[in-house]
Design a protein around this motif. Sequence first.
Motif, PDB file in Angstrom:
ATOM      1  N   ALA A 217       6.657  11.116 -27.693  1.00 18.31           N
ATOM      2  CA  ALA A 217       5.502  11.184 -26.632  1.00 18.31           C
ATOM      3  C   ALA A 217       4.628  12.189 -27.361  1.00 18.31           C
ATOM      4  N   PRO A 218       3.393  12.003 -27.741  1.00 17.70           N
ATOM      5  CA  PRO A 218       2.328  12.763 -28.278  1.00 17.70           C
ATOM      6  C   PRO A 218       2.075  13.890 -27.270  1.00 17.70           C
ATOM      7  N   GLU A 219       2.146  13.743 -26.051  1.00 16.67           N
ATOM      8  CA  GLU A 219       2.122  14.772 -25.082  1.00 16.67           C
ATOM      9  C   GLU A 219       2.982  15.730 -24.857  1.00 16.67           C
ATOM     10  N   PHE A 220       4.349  15.243 -25.227  1.00 22.42           N
ATOM     11  CA  PHE A 220       5.226  16.455 -25.465  1.00 22.42           C
ATOM     12  C   PHE A 220       5.156  17.190 -26.570  1.00 22.42           C
ATOM     13  N   VAL A 221       4.811  16.614 -27.756  1.00 21.12           N
ATOM     14  CA  VAL A 221       4.311  17.450 -28.908  1.00 21.12           C
ATOM     15  C   VAL A 221       3.252  18.420 -28.876  1.00 21.12           C
ATOM     16  N   ALA A 222       2.103  18.107 -28.033  1.00 25.13           N
ATOM     17  CA  ALA A 222       1.092  18.789 -27.630  1.00 25.13           C
ATOM     18  C   ALA A 222       1.499  19.947 -26.828  1.00 25.13           C
ATOM     19  N   HIS A 223       2.251  19.696 -25.726  1.00 23.28           N
ATOM     20  CA  HIS A 223       2.657  21.026 -25.042  1.00 23.28           C
ATOM     21  C   HIS A 223       3.562  21.823 -25.844  1.00 23.28           C
ATOM     22  N   LEU A 224       4.410  21.269 -26.618  1.00 24.47           N
ATOM     23  CA  LEU A 224       5.371  22.207 -27.360  1.00 24.47           C
ATOM     24  C   LEU A 224       4.562  23.071 -28.341  1.00 24.47           C
ATOM     25  N   ARG A 225       3.499  22.678 -28.924  1.00 19.53           N
ATOM     26  CA  ARG A 225       2.621  23.303 -29.810  1.00 19.53           C
ATOM     27  C   ARG A 225       2.059  24.619 -29.072  1.00 19.53           C
ATOM     28  N   MET A 226       1.605  23.949 -27.772  1.00 18.45           N
ATOM     29  CA  MET A 226       0.697  24.992 -26.895  1.00 18.45           C
ATOM     30  C   MET A 226       1.789  26.342 -26.835  1.00 18.45           C
ATOM     31  N   PHE A 227       2.921  25.948 -26.275  1.00 14.09           N
ATOM     32  CA  PHE A 227       3.515  27.121 -26.137  1.00 14.09           C
ATOM     33  C   PHE A 227       4.444  27.689 -27.385  1.00 14.09           C
ATOM     34  N   LEU A 228       4.727  27.128 -28.379  1.00 14.70           N
ATOM     35  CA  LEU A 228       5.151  27.714 -29.358  1.00 14.70           C
ATOM     36  C   LEU A 228       4.387  28.542 -30.157  1.00 14.70           C
ATOM     37  N   MET A 229       3.184  28.160 -30.272  1.00 15.06           N
ATOM     38  CA  MET A 229       2.067  28.975 -30.963  1.00 15.06           C
ATOM     39  C   MET A 229       1.578  30.190 -30.051  1.00 15.06           C
ATOM     40  N   ASN A 230       2.007  30.222 -28.790  1.00 15.77           N
ATOM     41  CA  ASN A 230       1.577  31.405 -27.956  1.00 15.77           C
ATOM     42  C   ASN A 230       2.976  32.188 -27.262  1.00 15.77           C
ATOM     43  N   MET A 231       3.837  32.529 -28.209  1.00 14.65           N
ATOM     44  CA  MET A 231       5.221  33.075 -27.763  1.00 14.65           C
ATOM     45  C   MET A 231       4.784  34.292 -27.366  1.00 14.65           C
ATOM     46  N   LYS A 232       4.104  35.306 -28.073  1.00 11.81           N
ATOM     47  CA  LYS A 232       3.582  36.656 -27.726  1.00 11.81           C
ATOM     48  C   LYS A 232       3.178  36.953 -26.333  1.00 11.81           C
ATOM     49  N   GLN A 233       2.257  35.762 -25.976  1.00  8.95           N
ATOM     50  CA  GLN A 233       2.153  36.118 -24.656  1.00  8.95           C
ATOM     51  C   GLN A 233       2.996  35.385 -23.459  1.00  8.95           C
TER      52      GLN A 233
END
Length: 525
Positions: A217-233
């Motif tokens: 599901a493209p939506e899953f990958v998009a959400h995964l990128r969102m939070f993996l790329m912002n782990m510090k926050q």
Amino acid sequence: MLSEILEVIGPMPVILGILLFLVAAVKHSSLFSQSSKPGRFTPVAEARQLPHSIPSKIPYVGHMMGYVRDGHSYFSSLCGKTSQPVFTICMAKVKLSLVKPELARDLPKVRHLSLGPLVLQLFRRSLNLGEFSCSLLKEEDEMSRKFAPEISRLFREEFIPNRNLRKYVEEIDVYVHREIMALEGLQTIHLEDWIFKTLVGALGKSLWGGDDGPFGAPEFVAHLRMFLMNMKQLNAPATFMIDKKLLASRSFVRERLEHFSFEKYTEKCEAGTGAIEETFLGRVQALCLEHGAAAEGWTDYQLLLIAGLSPNVMAASTWMFHHLLADPELMTQVRDEVGDCVKKSNGSIDLADMSDSCPLLSATWLEVLRFHGGFSLGRYVHEDTDLASKYLLKKGSYVLAPLRPHHFDRQSWGFAVDEFIPGRFLKANGTLDEIQRRKLRVYGVFGTLCPGRYLAVHMAMALTVRLLLAFHMAPLNASYVPPGESKDTVAGLATPEFDVEVSITKRETSYDGLKIRFKSSRQTF
């Protein structure tokens, strides 16, 4: 790698973060204080000396603030300012022993080091880990302490043998090829976003049920990128300090993984075969349960697996294209080299033989790892131990090995260490220099090398070969310079500070029928 100590500062004012950190540090230090029993004989402590301590300009919190400002570069900078081969810094009540390259050969010999507690501190907040997985990673009992070597063995058995790699390479390349073909008709792509979707999506489909799994599901990958790329926050100490969009993305990913696991469980029960399936994920789950974990924490373990497998190969592949875009001559040379290789092999390319067939491409990849491999590797000390038969490492502290001093040493790499020069990995005759390659430390310095290193490089090579042969690529900005490195990277290769948009044009020479193979019996990465 000890970002966990500092991530509590978050995006809010530093003072608030420090206060919250001190509360956690005092609680953490109380656990350490239980380690030494009165009257216990500790010959190591009597025979070894403590590493020299480097105070901070601002007592107690100065080193913390330096890390927040400079990221992993701060540790490397400290290494350059002292002649000591190992030294200690204190961040509040947490002690870090920083080991310089002079003692790197002694690190594999150090006993009583473990990774679990460090992983726990790195990802507990950002992944929202539950009590079951936290209990396993703390390694407070003999059963959980055996988990790390067992999971490492499982990874080696899965991702190193050629027969398994061949299977993964073929599966992943099918998904990569499909994404390449889908680019036709597009005029531009956002580089990092597309590479993440392609590589992480392909790896996820290979492990999590193909197009029918969550990564389909493209939506899953998009959400995964969102939070993996912002782990510090996401490591901020209080929920109100975190962007609600990040929290929503993390919740979305967790819910989809939980739903997928429930569906698989239901299918197995209906088939009468039980909940554990004979797949890699099934074996990981069984191992977790065997070492004291609970079934309720399976989503946590899946997230840890994703966080461990995905970001580095995505970051390295993204940097690869940044440097190719910044040097059109290099891009042309690499493309010609790959094209000649494909012609000689009748329309196919063997990924396991890339160091011989495409040495310039391989050298460019290695230079990416050197140039951007400035992070730190670490371990937790769970018993008093010694380093190089001279220095005492105290229980409850951390050992940190910054990699930038390894990769930017002028004696090893020459005077132009601050320049991106793939040729440093080539001999005069144009073949790959194995001696130079062995100087890289990105795969580990503590005696065990990353078991996924072969799969990572083959994924990156398949993507690079297909994209270079299928499209002309050019930056929208004529005077293109690669972005700087983000200071917010929690672990592994730093990601670019920002994503860039590049133009793509279908090449006249068609390589749509290119076959990606993995046949050779040897591996060089």
